[in-house]
Design a protein around this motif. Structure first.
Motif, PDB file in Angstrom:
ATOM      1  N   PHE A 113     -10.529  -4.687   1.228  1.00 32.57           N
ATOM      2  CA  PHE A 113     -10.050  -5.957   0.672  1.00 32.57           C
ATOM      3  C   PHE A 113      -9.357  -6.758   1.770  1.00 32.57           C
ATOM      4  O   PHE A 113      -8.688  -6.191   2.642  1.00 32.57           O
ATOM      5  CB  PHE A 113      -9.058  -5.720  -0.466  1.00 32.57           C
ATOM      6  N   THR A 114      -9.478  -8.086   1.679  1.00 32.50           N
ATOM      7  CA  THR A 114      -8.806  -8.978   2.613  1.00 32.50           C
ATOM      8  C   THR A 114      -8.155 -10.113   1.839  1.00 32.50           C
ATOM      9  O   THR A 114      -8.824 -10.796   1.048  1.00 32.50           O
ATOM     10  CB  THR A 114      -9.795  -9.563   3.625  1.00 32.50           C
ATOM     11  N   SER A 131     -17.216  -3.651  -0.618  1.00 34.64           N
ATOM     12  CA  SER A 131     -17.427  -2.212  -0.846  1.00 34.64           C
ATOM     13  C   SER A 131     -16.743  -1.742  -2.124  1.00 34.64           C
ATOM     14  O   SER A 131     -16.035  -0.727  -2.145  1.00 34.64           O
ATOM     15  CB  SER A 131     -16.911  -1.401   0.351  1.00 34.64           C
ATOM     16  N   LEU A 132     -16.956  -2.488  -3.180  1.00 37.65           N
ATOM     17  CA  LEU A 132     -16.269  -2.193  -4.433  1.00 37.65           C
ATOM     18  C   LEU A 132     -16.711  -0.858  -5.020  1.00 37.65           C
ATOM     19  O   LEU A 132     -17.878  -0.452  -4.897  1.00 37.65           O
ATOM     20  CB  LEU A 132     -16.506  -3.322  -5.427  1.00 37.65           C
ATOM     21  N   LYS A 133     -15.750  -0.191  -5.651  1.00 37.17           N
ATOM     22  CA  LYS A 133     -15.970   1.116  -6.256  1.00 37.17           C
ATOM     23  C   LYS A 133     -15.668   1.020  -7.762  1.00 37.17           C
ATOM     24  O   LYS A 133     -14.897   0.157  -8.186  1.00 37.17           O
ATOM     25  CB  LYS A 133     -15.032   2.145  -5.629  1.00 37.17           C
ATOM     26  N   PRO A 134     -16.223   1.918  -8.550  1.00 36.74           N
ATOM     27  CA  PRO A 134     -15.912   1.900  -9.992  1.00 36.74           C
ATOM     28  C   PRO A 134     -14.422   1.986 -10.277  1.00 36.74           C
ATOM     29  O   PRO A 134     -13.943   1.383 -11.252  1.00 36.74           O
ATOM     30  CB  PRO A 134     -16.654   3.133 -10.509  1.00 36.74           C
ATOM     31  N   GLU A 135     -13.688   2.676  -9.425  1.00 36.83           N
ATOM     32  CA  GLU A 135     -12.233   2.793  -9.639  1.00 36.83           C
ATOM     33  C   GLU A 135     -11.477   1.504  -9.361  1.00 36.83           C
ATOM     34  O   GLU A 135     -10.276   1.416  -9.614  1.00 36.83           O
ATOM     35  CB  GLU A 135     -11.642   3.937  -8.802  1.00 36.83           C
ATOM     36  N   ASP A 136     -12.153   0.490  -8.846  1.00 40.35           N
ATOM     37  CA  ASP A 136     -11.536  -0.828  -8.673  1.00 40.35           C
ATOM     38  C   ASP A 136     -11.580  -1.643  -9.968  1.00 40.35           C
ATOM     39  O   ASP A 136     -11.002  -2.733 -10.034  1.00 40.35           O
ATOM     40  CB  ASP A 136     -12.245  -1.617  -7.569  1.00 40.35           C
TER      41      ASP A 136
END
Length: 121
Positions: free
Chosen positions: A66-67, A83-88
């Motif tokens: 994240f930026t 690079s998003l993940k399900p936990e996001d």
């Protein structure tokens, strides 16, 4: 002071989203603006912040992915999420405070409504 968060949506794992937080103040550069997130059944947690001294801070879970940035001319703070993940997956909130860096929810005076981010295939 009013904050308006936008940009959430549904994205596949590995994808990207950019959240925006528009702030109705004369000079955004005098505020520290933070992003927090809250997943169902969990407490609201710090994600990132951009201080009035132009420093950026991140939670360990999002560092390198994240930026956070600020556009003074538009009175807007952005959160670029890669690079998003399900936990996001969570409702994301922006908040503002007068003064320096703060990780705690209680340290922010002004809050916007949430914008939902769902990471799923």
């Amino acid at each position: 002071v009013q904050l308006q968060a936008s940009g959430g949506g549904l994205v596949q794992p590995g994808g990207s989203l950019r959240l925006s937080c528009a702030i109705s103040v004369r000079t955004i550069s005098t505020y520290t603006v933070g992003w927090f997130r809250q997943a169902p059944g969990k407490e609201r947690a710090f994600v990132a912040s951009f201080t009035w001294t132009n420093s950026a801070y991140y939670a360990d879970s999002v560092k390198g992915r994240f930026t956070i940035s600020r556009d003074n001319a538009k009175n807007t703070v952005y959160l670029q999420m890669d690079s998003l993940k399900p936990e996001d997956t969570a409702a994301y909130y922006c908040a503002a405070r007068r003064g320096g860096q703060q990780y705690l929810v209680s340290g922010y005076e002004y809050w916007g409504q949430g914008t939902q981010v769902t990471v799923s295939s």
